[in-house]
Each structure stands twice: as C-alpha cells, then as structure tokens.
Write an enzyme that holds these catalytic residues in place. Structure first.
Site, mmCIF file in Angstrom:
data_model
loop_
_atom_site.group_PDB
_atom_site.id
_atom_site.type_symbol
_atom_site.label_atom_id
_atom_site.label_comp_id
_atom_site.label_asym_id
_atom_site.label_seq_id
_atom_site.Cartn_x
_atom_site.Cartn_y
_atom_site.Cartn_z
ATOM 1 N N HIS A 263 0.544 -1.326 0.127
ATOM 2 C CA HIS A 263 -0.120 0.079 -0.233
ATOM 3 C C HIS A 263 1.188 1.172 0.525
ATOM 4 O O HIS A 263 1.358 2.106 -0.761
ATOM 5 C CB HIS A 263 -0.789 0.021 1.074
ATOM 6 N N HIS A 302 -0.803 0.225 -12.417
ATOM 7 C CA HIS A 302 -2.057 0.500 -11.014
ATOM 8 C C HIS A 302 -2.637 -0.364 -11.355
ATOM 9 O O HIS A 302 -2.939 -0.061 -12.507
ATOM 10 C CB HIS A 302 -1.966 2.106 -11.335
ATOM 11 N N ASP A 358 3.796 7.181 -7.302
ATOM 12 C CA ASP A 358 5.363 6.427 -6.317
ATOM 13 C C ASP A 358 6.884 6.690 -7.135
ATOM 14 O O ASP A 358 7.364 6.196 -6.470
ATOM 15 C CB ASP A 358 5.424 5.105 -5.828
HETATM 16 C C1 LIG Z 1 0.801 -1.972 -8.605
HETATM 17 C C2 LIG Z 1 0.554 -3.393 -9.502
HETATM 18 C C3 LIG Z 1 0.581 -4.117 -7.721
HETATM 19 C C4 LIG Z 1 -0.656 -3.336 -9.772
HETATM 20 O O1 LIG Z 1 -0.668 -4.717 -10.283
HETATM 21 P P1 LIG Z 1 -1.887 -5.340 -10.918
HETATM 22 O O2 LIG Z 1 -3.342 -4.324 -11.229
HETATM 23 O O3 LIG Z 1 -3.053 -6.607 -10.403
HETATM 24 O O4 LIG Z 1 -1.572 -5.633 -12.568
HETATM 25 P P2 LIG Z 1 -0.771 -7.120 -12.508
HETATM 26 O O5 LIG Z 1 0.351 -7.322 -11.198
HETATM 27 O O6 LIG Z 1 -2.068 -8.196 -12.561
HETATM 28 O O7 LIG Z 1 -0.101 -7.095 -13.779
HETATM 29 C C5 LIG Z 1 -0.401 -7.332 -15.131
HETATM 30 C C6 LIG Z 1 0.611 -7.976 -16.481
HETATM 31 O O8 LIG Z 1 1.434 -6.813 -15.836
HETATM 32 C C7 LIG Z 1 2.742 -7.406 -15.485
HETATM 33 N N1 LIG Z 1 3.371 -6.164 -14.623
HETATM 34 C C8 LIG Z 1 2.852 -5.262 -13.686
HETATM 35 N N2 LIG Z 1 3.518 -4.910 -13.310
HETATM 36 C C9 LIG Z 1 4.418 -4.544 -13.397
HETATM 37 C C10 LIG Z 1 6.027 -4.106 -13.217
HETATM 38 N N3 LIG Z 1 6.249 -2.732 -12.080
HETATM 39 N N4 LIG Z 1 6.684 -4.307 -13.915
HETATM 40 C C11 LIG Z 1 6.816 -5.423 -14.364
HETATM 41 N N5 LIG Z 1 5.727 -5.525 -15.407
HETATM 42 C C12 LIG Z 1 4.339 -5.330 -14.317
HETATM 43 C C13 LIG Z 1 2.001 -8.200 -15.202
HETATM 44 O O9 LIG Z 1 4.026 -8.896 -14.549
HETATM 45 C C14 LIG Z 1 1.441 -9.301 -15.835
HETATM 46 O O10 LIG Z 1 2.695 -9.642 -16.745
HETATM 47 P P3 LIG Z 1 1.278 -10.297 -17.284
HETATM 48 O O11 LIG Z 1 0.258 -10.096 -17.853
HETATM 49 O O12 LIG Z 1 2.668 -10.590 -17.765
HETATM 50 O O13 LIG Z 1 1.639 -11.534 -16.743
HETATM 51 C C15 LIG Z 1 1.475 -3.437 -10.215
HETATM 52 O O14 LIG Z 1 1.228 -3.216 -11.479
HETATM 53 C C16 LIG Z 1 2.835 -3.490 -9.347
HETATM 54 O O15 LIG Z 1 3.617 -4.125 -8.839
HETATM 55 N N6 LIG Z 1 3.601 -2.099 -9.878
HETATM 56 C C17 LIG Z 1 4.437 -2.259 -8.577
HETATM 57 C C18 LIG Z 1 4.318 -1.522 -7.514
HETATM 58 C C19 LIG Z 1 3.910 0.178 -7.574
HETATM 59 O O16 LIG Z 1 4.578 0.411 -7.994
HETATM 60 N N7 LIG Z 1 2.874 -0.231 -6.963
HETATM 61 C C20 LIG Z 1 2.736 1.130 -6.098
HETATM 62 C C21 LIG Z 1 1.273 0.950 -6.959
HETATM 63 S S1 LIG Z 1 0.507 3.270 -6.712
#
Ligand SMILES: CC(C)(COP(=O)(O)OP(=O)(O)OC[C@H]1O[C@@H](n2cnc3c(N)ncnc32)[C@H](O)[C@@H]1OP(=O)(O)O)[C@@H](O)C(=O)NCCC(=O)NCCS
Length: 423
Positions: A263, A302, A358
């Site tokens: 979070h 996101h 972030d």
């Molecule tokens: C924010 C986050 C958790 C959202 O996750 P989500 O909506 O559940 O998306 P998913 O994890 O299902 O990802 C979808 C696809 O994008 C990829 N992906 C998502 N975020 C990624 C990232 N930051 N870097 C690389 N690949 C990423 C996943 O591996 C997945 O790929 P696939 O379809 O080949 O398996 C995710 O993008 C993330 O971990 N980002 C980095 C952490 C971050 O910056 N968090 C702050 C949010 S404000």
C-alpha cells in the site's frame, strides 16, 4: 438509472434491481442454493462497492482523479493542503472566512500533550516511525475522551481538528526520536507544511526558514496524497469506525494498513531499485530483466490507472522545483531514463503499465533529506485528511452497518473432542 437483472438458478428466476451499475448483494439471498442463500465471493473486494461516497472520483482508464468534482490538476496548482482538507471534509471549497476559521481551528491544535512525547520516547531508537505514529495516534483517544461520543457531530469535528493539527507534530517527533534530536514545538507563525518542515529539520538556528519552493512542493505532494477513495487504509478506517469507534482509533487502524509494502511502501521500493541499478548505462539491462520476469519496474503500473496516473504527471513538475533548490540527484537521471525507455517499450505499453505516483515521490523525498522509512509517514500525514472525511461520511450514512463479511467455511464438519492422552 434503475434497471434489473434476471437471474435464473435451477427452476427459479429472480429479478434483481440494478442501481448505479450494482446489484444489492443482499438481494441475492432470495436465490436458494444447496449451500444456503446465494452470496458473492470476492477476496480483496475487487468487484464490490461497500459504500456510496461523494468524496473522491477516479476513472482509471481516463486517468482522472477528482476531489468533490474538482480535478486534482487544478487543486495541485491553485490550492493549499488545508483548503483541500476542508473541501474533502465539507464537500465545498471554503470562502475566505470559512478557510481562515478552518486554518485557525487546525493550527491551534498543533501542540500535543506532553505524555505523547513520552509515548514516542518509550520506543527503541531504531523503531520504525510508522509504529511510533500509530501508537501516538491510537493513544490520543485517551487524552480526548470526547472523541468517544461518536454520535455528537460537534465532538467529532473538534477531534477531527485536533487530529489534523497534531499529525505533523507527532510525525516530526517520531522522526526526531530516531535521530536522537530534541523535539521542536509547532510555530504559530508558520503554515501547515512550512511548520512541518521546521519541526522536522530545525537544528540550532533560532528560526527555521524553508525555501518556499520546497514548501510548495510538499504542499503539492500532500494534496496529491490526500484521498484516493476506497483504498486499503480507507477501508480499514471505515471498518473500524463501523464498530462505533472514535476517529483516533479508526485512523490508527488506517496507519497500520498504510504501513504495508503493498500500500504505502512502493516509493521506498523505487528508491531501492534506483540504487541497485546505480548508473545510467545499466538501465537497458535492468529493463531487459523486467521483461524477462527477473524484476518489477517499481513505480510502474496501477490497479486502477491503466493509461496514466494523473498524480505522476503533477509530481514530475514538483521534481524540477525540488532539484532546483537541492541540486541534481544522480538517481533522478536513472529514473528519467528508465521512464523514457519503458514508456516506449512494447512490454509496458501492451500491459498498460505507466508511471505511477510513487515513481518520483521517493526521489523527491530523498532530495528533501528524508530517510526511506519516513516516506510512508509522509503519506500518512496528508492521507489523514481523506481518512477523517471518509470517517465523517461513514458516520452520517444511515445505510452503513458494522462491517462483517461472510466466509465460505472450508474446515472440518462437526467432530467430538478427544482427551489429550487419547490423541
Ligand atoms: C501496482 C500493481 C500491484 C498493480 O497490479 P495489477 O493491477 O494486479 O497488475 P498485474 O500484477 O496483474 O500485472 C499485469 C501484467 O503486468 C505485469 N506488470 C505489472 N506491473 C509491473 C511492473 N511494475 N513491472 C513489470 N511488470 C509489471 C505483470 O507481470 C503482468 O504481466 P503478465 O500479464 O505477463 O503476467 C503492479 O503494477 C505493481 O506491482 N507495480 C509495481 C509496484 C508499485 O509501483 N506499486 C505502487 C502502486 S501506486
């Protein structure tokens, strides 16, 4: 617009009202299954609306964030954090008198009871500041028992003023405790963000003077983080409030939720990533690693924003101001290059992964001389404005009940107790 959905299960068809694109989960109970009345299973509440809220609007596909209908871009450019806090709480921008009164009510509550200092001092020197902040906020209910009169709107508002006023003081004390420095008391001559900087960083000088560009950058960061509708910590605040709790106890739970790396902790992870990459020439190699699944590009992607995060665009402008004062940080070059390559790369564009809030906030906080463990605290202070507004909305919502989700029981069927020497 009201509509309906016909749901057939077995021989029976039920017509369920569709309002605002939702059905009432309780209406599903009209449908009987062999396991009992029909319910929904929604881990993480990904597709469940739990409140009707008029505070914050997000359209993730279009990259829109609005507080009470006002676009975040306009608020970040023209408003102050306390004005935004008023807007979130009361639903309208204040007129001049209302704003002066609001600012006065909050700023006059900046001092904390001396025992709160002792609560913070009781922690080990290396305790995480979020744990200190959580304890200090939770303790406040004992200093202001009127907060427990949750049915009294005046008592609620007085304690909202107190919490908003004291948050920066408690956050600054938590920070200085970790450094072994004496605590700096609030200064009535300074505004909210400027006073916060003074309480954090004043050393021996009789008067702390912050560069106005840094003060404004912090205000902007505070405005961007003030609310984000039903995120994990806001949901925690509302769930605890639903049991009839005061604003301090409820927001203490919000701080706990925000502490989680999924979070509030992502900007700290961005900074770690940038340090690991270390130099510009290693950026392409890192991007290849991300594409091969060896790492995640932190600060990208996101759950809600799938085109761009409007807060990221605004933060980028604040970056320039902070670096103009503090000098260029080499990590920023790496961040800019990472973003440039990723935004032009099929792996990221096809997955709709864009810069989120972030990505740059950690770099700014570092340039402001904050250690990484303070980053989440810098999120908690402004998010309190959102939490208290959501708390207040919850308290006035006659549809709300104590939060109590269902479960699907997967354990044993009834069995008899066996004495220990027979097991
Ligand atoms: C924010 C986050 C958790 C959202 O996750 P989500 O909506 O559940 O998306 P998913 O994890 O299902 O990802 C979808 C696809 O994008 C990829 N992906 C998502 N975020 C990624 C990232 N930051 N870097 C690389 N690949 C990423 C996943 O591996 C997945 O790929 P696939 O379809 O080949 O398996 C995710 O993008 C993330 O971990 N980002 C980095 C952490 C971050 O910056 N968090 C702050 C949010 S404000």
């Amino acid at each position: 617009m009201a509509d309906s959905l016909d749901l057939t299960y077995g021989d029976a068809t039920q017509s369920l009202a569709v309002t605002d694109g939702t059905i009432r989960a309780a209406d599903l109970k009209k449908i009987q299954t062999p396991d009992g009345p029909l319910a929904t299973y929604d881990p993480g509440l990904l597709n469940t609306a739990s409140v009707r809220s008029a505070i914050t609007y997000i359209d993730g596909d279009a990259g829109i964030l609005e507080y009470r209908g006002y676009p975040i871009e306009q608020l970040a450019e023209k408003s102050t954090f306390l004005e935004v806090a008023y807007l979130l709480m009361h639903g309208e921008l204040p007129n001049k008198t209302e704003l002066e009164n609001w600012n006065y009510q909050i700023n006059r509550h900046r001092l904390v009871h001396e025992n709160v200092k002792q609560i913070i001092q009781a922690f080990r020197y290396d305790a995480h500041p979020m744990a200190k902040l959580m304890a200090a906020v939770a303790s406040m209910m004992t200093f202001y028992p009127s907060a427990r009169r949750v049915e009294d709107p005046d008592a609620r508002m007085r304690n909202v003023h107190r919490l908003l006023g004291k948050m920066p003081t408690m956050a600054a004390f938590a920070f200085r405790h970790g450094l072994g420095r004496h605590y700096i008391y609030p200064n009535d001559e300074l505004g909210y963000a400027e006073n916060f900087l003074a309480m954090l960083f004043q050393a021996q000088q009789p008067k702390y003077v912050a560069d106005p560009r840094l003060v404004r950058a912090l205000e902007v960061l505070f405005i961007l983080h003030a609310d984000h509708e039903q995120n994990c910590s806001t949901n925690a605040v509302r769930a605890v409030a639903s049991a009839g709790n005061d604003v301090y106890t409820s927001c203490g739970a919000g701080i706990g939720a925000l502490f989680g790396p999924l979070h509030g902790g992502a900007n700290e992870a961005v900074l770690k990533m940038l340090r690991e990459i270390g130099s510009l020439d290693r950026v392409p190699e890192f991007i290849e690693g991300v594409k091969n699944g060896k790492a995640r590009l932190m600060g990208f992607g996101h759950r809600v924003y799938k085109n761009y995060d409007p807060r990221a665009t605004i933060i980028k402008k604040a970056v320039d101001d902070v670096f103009a004062v503090r000098g260029m940080n080499p990590l920023l070059h790496i961040a800019v290059e990472l973003e440039r390559i990723a935004l032009d790369n099929e792996y990221f564009t096809s997955r709709r992964l864009y810069t989120n809030v972030d990505f740059y906030s950690g770099v700014i906080y570092e340039a402001l001389r904050f250690p990484p463990e303070m980053f989440t605290v810098l999120f908690a202070v402004p998010r309190t404005a959102g939490w208290v507004a959501q708390y207040e909305e919850h308290m006035g919502d006659t549809e709300q009940k104590i939060t109590r989700p269902k479960q699907i029981y997967t354990g044993y069927a009834k069995r008899d107790y066996v004495p220990v020497d027979e097991r």
